[in-house]
Structures are given as C-alpha cells and as structure tokens.
Design an enzyme around this catalytic site. Structure first.
Site, short mmCIF file in Angstrom:
data_model
loop_
_atom_site.label_atom_id
_atom_site.label_comp_id
_atom_site.label_asym_id
_atom_site.label_seq_id
_atom_site.Cartn_x
_atom_site.Cartn_y
_atom_site.Cartn_z
N GLU A 220 -7.40 8.41 -33.23
CA GLU A 220 -6.62 9.43 -32.52
C GLU A 220 -7.53 10.46 -31.86
OE1 GLU A 220 -3.47 9.53 -31.80
OE2 GLU A 220 -3.11 7.64 -32.86
N CYS B 193 5.35 3.64 -17.89
CA CYS B 193 5.69 4.91 -17.23
C CYS B 193 4.41 5.64 -16.82
CB CYS B 193 6.54 5.78 -18.18
SG CYS B 193 7.42 7.12 -17.35
N CYS C 8 9.28 0.65 -13.29
CA CYS C 8 10.65 0.96 -13.71
C CYS C 8 11.48 -0.30 -13.96
CB CYS C 8 11.33 1.83 -12.66
SG CYS C 8 10.55 3.45 -12.46
N CYS D 79 11.21 -1.37 -17.49
CA CYS D 79 11.37 -0.33 -18.49
C CYS D 79 12.71 -0.44 -19.21
CB CYS D 79 11.26 1.04 -17.83
SG CYS D 79 11.50 2.42 -18.98
N CYS E 260 17.61 6.54 -17.51
CA CYS E 260 16.52 7.42 -17.06
C CYS E 260 16.99 8.20 -15.83
CB CYS E 260 15.28 6.61 -16.72
SG CYS E 260 13.95 7.59 -15.99
#
Length: 352
Positions: free
Chosen positions: A42, A190, A197, A200, A206
């Site tokens: 991370e 995204c 899109c 997605c 959305c």
C-alpha cells in the site's frame, strides 16, 4: 455538493460481483492477510502504478521478508532498493515505521492506530485494516474519487463530502472484494482519459454516463501554476576517474540519497572552490534536463570540471569521492542514476 441519493445496494454489490469475476487476483501482495506484506504494497502503491510497483515490491520482499528485517536494516540499504520508485519519503517513513512496530511489539490493527505510524494516511490505513484485519473502513484515493465523482456526477466535491459519501457506500459484507473492486475499477475501467464505460458494471446507474458527460466528472480542480527551479549539477572529476558526490540532507528532495553536488560553488565542501584547480570540460557535459516533482519543475544543468586532485572528506561529512562503477551501486535518484550511467558508458567507450 449536490448528488442524487445513492442506490441502497447497487453500487457496492455491482463492484463486488465485478471484482470477483473481472478484477485482479494475482498481484504478489494478494492472497494473504499478512499485515507487513499488505502495508508495504500500500505504501508503494501511493501515487504509483501497479505495473511499476510489482518488480520493486518483489525485490523488497526478497531482501526484507518481515518487519524485523526491515527495522534492522540501515536506511541507505532501504533507499537503495527504493531507488527508481520515486517519492523517497515513503521509503524513509516505511523504515521508521518498521522500527516503531518492532519497538511496540505488535502491528496496529485499527485504522486509527495505523494512522499514527509514519507515512500512513487515512486512506492507506483503511486499506491495510480492510485487507489485513477485515475491518470496515472506507478508502479514498485518487481512483476512488474519480469513480465516485462520475457515478454521482459530483460538482466540485470537497474532501469532507467525499469521505462521507465513501463511508455511506460501504457494504456490511465482502469488504475486501469491495475495496479491491474500487481500486481495480479506477485503475482498469474508470480511467482518467479513456474510461471504458461499455465494460463497466456501474454504467446503468452512473450519472455521468447517463448524461453523456463522463469526461466532465469529477470536476477538475483548478491547477495552480507549477513553480520552476533552476540549479546546476556540479560534476567534479579527478585525473584517476573519481567523482564527487553528496548525500542529500533529510528532510528534503532526494533526502538520504546520493547526488552530484547541487547549486553553485558555495555548496561545495569548504575549501574546494578556493584550493582546487577547476578546469571546465564542456565537451563532456550531458545536456540540461527537467525533473518533474510533485509541486515544481526542477531544471538541472550539468557542469563538468576536471580537478587536479581530490580533497579528502571527513568520514562524518556528506561528501564522497567514487568511481562511476562504484557510484552506480549507490542509492541514487533516477535522474542521477541515468546521468551516472551515461557518463559510465562514455568512459567505457573511451577506454575501447
């Protein structure tokens, strides 16, 4: 912030289902709940793409397989492995945090306790808590802001509003798949420039997609003009092929790494500019270059000088003379490593 009321379960459930079927599952830090491995990944992933991080992560884990080995290491060794990954304060913070973890004898489990460690902010703490300990916590990095901004068609949202929204979407179950799904969605589908899109799972609800305004959202922040800084890199070489290097101060740009001296003659060790016979060598000078940092563009102009002899530097000083082959083994920032490699290549060709 004016946004429609969020669907009760659609957003989270669609992400979880998509992540399980289409998300990433074979990254080297996945398939474990070991907090050390997750924490290192991370930190490395902050402002850095996954493809860039993978080889650095693998080398780092081979050298430092656990938090104790990292805590025992000297900082220069840690920064040497970090060299090329950028944002070097992350490496320094990771090293210091490892020492704190070993000192306290356990790895913090809650987001609040994790944030007390150097280099761990709210979103990073949440990600570690979710993946390592199954805690219920919201992440909010750049990718997540973009996904939320488009899905809810947010106009100029503030950080407080975005955190509230991110927390409101947390599901009661499957937190790990949901959190990874958010990360994967922002990275794979995204994206900022060319969002996919049609692939997605969120497209049916959305708001940016339904309005045909995907590229408008989230509303771009006003960009402040980047400052420009101009400095010289002083490349001093002795007749026997040794070059002067300085260890950069901490904190500061490239802190803890080695570089050719930066600025002007006043930045050289005491006495160098007065006692050494400096002979300019413009034919050996690499071209000027720009190193882009987070908040400014750094214009660096290499200047090469031949000197009659090296003035020994005290052991406690940040100065050192070394051959180019030696210097290539030092923890160097990427631009300096490239510069040393260029000089080394020239030197090798001249010998031939």
């Amino acid at each position: 912030m004016n946004c429609p009321a969020p669907p009760s379960t659609f957003f989270a459930q669609a992400l979880v289902n998509w992540q399980r079927q289409q998300g990433r599952h074979d990254l080297p830090w996945q398939g474990t709940h070991e907090p050390y491995r997750i924490w290192v990944s991370e930190i490395m992933l902050q402002q850095t793409q996954v493809s860039t991080v993978i080889p650095f992560y693998q080398r780092f884990m081979t050298t430092f397989p656990d938090v104790a080995s990292l805590a025992r290491a000297d900082l220069e060794t840690v920064l040497g492995l970090w060299s090329g990954l950028g944002y070097y304060a992350r490496g320094r913070h990771l090293h210091r945090a490892a020492q704190e973890i070993v000192k306290q004898g356990f790895f913090p489990r809650s987001p609040e306790e994790l944030q007390k460690l150097p280099g761990i902010g709210r979103s990073t703490a949440a990600a570690i808590a979710v993946f390592a300990f199954g805690r219920r916590a919201a992440i909010l990095d750049g990718n997540v802001k973009r996904v939320l901004g488009r899905f809810f068609a947010l106009d100029d949202p503030g950080n407080a509003e975005l955190w509230t929204l991110a927390e409101s979407q947390l599901p009661d179950r499957h937190l790990e798949a949901y959190t990874q799904g958010l990360m994967d969605m922002g990275s794979l589908l995204c994206t900022r420039a060319r969002p996919r899109c049609t692939d997605c799972p969120l497209q049916t609800q959305c708001q940016a997609h339904l309005r045909g305004e995907t590229r408008r959202y989230p509303t771009a922040r006003r960009k402040t003009p980047r400052s420009q800084r101009h400095h010289r890199l002083l490349l001093l070489c002795t007749p026997d092929g040794r070059w002067l290097m300085e260890k950069r101060p901490v904190p500061g740009v490239w802190g803890g790494l080695w570089s050719f001296p930066i600025e002007d003659m006043d930045s050289l060790p005491t006495g160098h500019s007065r006692t050494l016979d400096l002979t300019p060598c413009p034919d050996l000078e690499p071209p000027p270059f720009i190193h882009r940092l987070t908040h400014f563009d750094w214009h660096l102009t290499p200047r090469v000088f031949r000197i009659s002899e090296a003035v020994p530097a005290p052991s406690s000083s940040p100065w050192h003379w070394g051959t180019l082959s030696d210097l290539m083994t030092y923890p160097l920032p990427t631009p300096i490593h490239q510069l040393v490699h260029t000089l080394f290549t020239r030197e090798t060709e001249d010998v031939k």
